[in-house]
Design a protein around this motif. Structure first.
Motif, short mmCIF file in Angstrom:
data_model
loop_
_atom_site.label_atom_id
_atom_site.label_comp_id
_atom_site.label_asym_id
_atom_site.label_seq_id
_atom_site.Cartn_x
_atom_site.Cartn_y
_atom_site.Cartn_z
N MET A 165 0.81 -1.21 0.00
CA MET A 165 0.00 0.00 0.00
C MET A 165 0.86 1.27 0.00
SD MET A 165 -3.34 -0.90 2.33
CE MET A 165 -2.37 -1.61 3.67
N ASP A 166 2.06 1.18 0.50
CA ASP A 166 2.96 2.34 0.43
C ASP A 166 3.18 2.76 -1.02
OD1 ASP A 166 3.23 2.44 3.16
OD2 ASP A 166 5.08 1.26 3.21
N GLU A 167 3.33 1.77 -1.89
CA GLU A 167 3.54 2.05 -3.32
C GLU A 167 2.36 2.79 -3.90
OE1 GLU A 167 3.82 -0.41 -7.55
OE2 GLU A 167 4.13 -1.46 -5.65
N LEU A 168 1.15 2.34 -3.59
CA LEU A 168 -0.05 3.00 -4.09
C LEU A 168 -0.15 4.42 -3.54
CD1 LEU A 168 -2.71 2.97 -5.64
CD2 LEU A 168 -3.79 1.96 -3.61
N ALA A 169 0.13 4.60 -2.26
CA ALA A 169 0.06 5.93 -1.66
C ALA A 169 1.01 6.90 -2.34
CB ALA A 169 0.36 5.84 -0.16
N GLU A 170 2.22 6.43 -2.67
CA GLU A 170 3.18 7.28 -3.35
C GLU A 170 2.69 7.66 -4.74
OE1 GLU A 170 6.89 5.27 -3.35
OE2 GLU A 170 7.13 5.31 -1.17
N GLU A 171 2.06 6.70 -5.43
CA GLU A 171 1.54 6.96 -6.77
C GLU A 171 0.45 8.03 -6.75
OE1 GLU A 171 2.11 5.86 -9.87
OE2 GLU A 171 3.84 4.63 -9.34
N LEU A 172 -0.37 8.00 -5.70
CA LEU A 172 -1.54 8.88 -5.66
C LEU A 172 -1.28 10.22 -5.00
CD1 LEU A 172 -4.28 6.29 -4.59
CD2 LEU A 172 -3.42 6.80 -6.89
N ALA A 173 -0.14 10.34 -4.32
CA ALA A 173 0.11 11.52 -3.49
C ALA A 173 0.13 12.82 -4.27
CB ALA A 173 1.43 11.35 -2.74
N GLY A 174 0.50 12.77 -5.54
CA GLY A 174 0.63 14.00 -6.31
C GLY A 174 -0.65 14.49 -6.94
N VAL A 175 -1.75 13.76 -6.77
CA VAL A 175 -3.01 14.16 -7.40
C VAL A 175 -3.84 14.94 -6.41
CG1 VAL A 175 -5.08 13.34 -8.58
CG2 VAL A 175 -2.93 12.08 -8.81
N ARG A 176 -4.33 16.10 -6.82
CA ARG A 176 -5.18 16.91 -5.95
C ARG A 176 -6.58 16.32 -5.96
NH1 ARG A 176 -4.81 22.77 -8.20
NH2 ARG A 176 -6.44 23.07 -6.63
N VAL A 177 -6.77 15.33 -5.09
CA VAL A 177 -7.97 14.50 -5.19
C VAL A 177 -9.24 15.20 -4.73
CG1 VAL A 177 -6.69 12.36 -5.04
CG2 VAL A 177 -7.45 13.47 -2.95
N LYS B 81 -1.71 -10.55 -0.99
CA LYS B 81 -0.77 -9.59 -0.44
C LYS B 81 -1.43 -8.73 0.64
CE LYS B 81 1.98 -9.36 -4.69
NZ LYS B 81 2.32 -8.54 -5.89
N LEU B 82 -2.67 -8.34 0.40
CA LEU B 82 -3.39 -7.56 1.40
C LEU B 82 -3.67 -8.40 2.65
CD1 LEU B 82 -5.88 -5.68 -0.94
CD2 LEU B 82 -3.99 -4.66 0.33
N ARG B 83 -4.00 -9.66 2.45
CA ARG B 83 -4.22 -10.56 3.58
C ARG B 83 -2.94 -10.72 4.41
NH1 ARG B 83 -5.90 -16.02 1.49
NH2 ARG B 83 -3.67 -16.10 1.01
N ASP B 84 -1.81 -10.86 3.73
CA ASP B 84 -0.53 -10.98 4.44
C ASP B 84 -0.22 -9.71 5.23
OD1 ASP B 84 -0.24 -13.53 3.43
OD2 ASP B 84 1.14 -12.95 1.83
N HIS B 85 -0.54 -8.56 4.64
CA HIS B 85 -0.33 -7.30 5.34
C HIS B 85 -1.13 -7.27 6.64
CE1 HIS B 85 -0.07 -2.97 6.12
NE2 HIS B 85 -1.37 -2.97 6.24
N LEU B 86 -2.38 -7.69 6.58
CA LEU B 86 -3.21 -7.68 7.79
C LEU B 86 -2.70 -8.67 8.83
CD1 LEU B 86 -6.80 -7.44 6.22
CD2 LEU B 86 -5.38 -5.61 7.16
N ARG B 87 -2.20 -9.80 8.37
CA ARG B 87 -1.68 -10.81 9.31
C ARG B 87 -0.44 -10.31 10.04
NH1 ARG B 87 -2.25 -16.31 5.57
NH2 ARG B 87 -4.42 -16.81 6.18
N ARG B 88 0.31 -9.40 9.43
CA ARG B 88 1.53 -8.90 10.06
C ARG B 88 1.27 -7.80 11.08
NH1 ARG B 88 3.55 -9.46 4.67
NH2 ARG B 88 3.18 -7.23 4.31
N LEU B 89 0.04 -7.27 11.11
CA LEU B 89 -0.27 -6.21 12.06
C LEU B 89 -0.20 -6.74 13.49
CD1 LEU B 89 -3.34 -4.48 10.36
CD2 LEU B 89 -0.96 -3.74 10.32
#
Length: 205
Positions: free
Chosen positions: A1-13, A38-46
């Motif tokens: 999700m960090d990758e997605l956040a970086e991709e979207l950060a520059g758009v004035r949403v 991958k999202l399931r694995d992320h939640l399991r690591r919390l």
């Protein structure tokens, strides 16, 4: 999700005409292999407070559980998983109503399918509530499909396969409230977030 956040950060949403510019980056990210795993694995690591924070930010609706998996101060969006309840457990009033949202969002289907309707609505000039709706188009969305809606768009999900799961990127609040219309009772409602009502509550209590 960090990758997605970086991709979207520059758009004035916050600007409606800019939100569609965000969608191509979201769709490319959503098409990566094994995204649900991958999202399931992320939640399991919390652990610890991260797990508690996720639970505190999340909520139950009449038709699905909305899990807030990322909501960071300073980012103009938040990330969510929507876990649809079995259809037999649905109660009227949320996804199955004709409604809009206080925010723009992009979504992708991680598992399952649902019937998605887009509607044109008529609002009462006095109350501001929806008084009538007209179906514009209807389609079945399946695993891997992605799309976006703006706060002024009205839609409805009258049914979803058991186990349906979606991932969403939501903008911050754009509108002060949302509207819904129950097709069965022909009743319109205005939905104001409880935090927006605090001043009114204190004034009238």
């Amino acid at each position: 999700m960090d990758e997605l956040a970086e991709e979207l950060a520059g758009v004035r949403v916050a600007c409606p005409h800019r939100w569609p510019a965000l969608f191509p980056a979201f769709r490319t990210w959503a098409e990566q292999p094994d995204l649900r795993e991958k999202l399931r694995d992320h939640l399991r690591r919390l652990q610890g407070s991260d797990t508690a924070d996720l639970g505190n930010r999340s909520r139950e609706t009449t038709t699905h559980f909305a899990w807030c998996v990322r909501d960071r101060t300073g980012e103009p969006f938040s990330f969510w998983l929507h876990e649809y309840k079995p259809q037999r457990d649905w109660r009227p009033g949320y996804a199955d109503s004709v409604h809009n949202h206080r925010y723009h969002f992009c979504t992708t289907l991680l598992r399952g399918d649902y019937l998605h309707e887009r509607h044109h609505v008529v609002t009462d000039p006095v109350t501001g509530l929806i008084s009538a709706t007209e179906l514009v188009r209807s389609s079945t969305c399946t695993t891997g499909d992605s799309g976006y809606l703006l706060t002024g768009d009205f839609h409805r999900i009258p049914r979803a396969a058991d186990g349906t799961l979606t991932f969403l990127v939501k903008s911050r609040q754009i509108a002060p409230w949302s509207l819904s219309y129950d097709p069965a009772t022909h009743t319109g409602h205005r939905h104001v977030p409880v935090e927006e009502r605090l001043a009114e509550f204190v004034r009238t209590m």
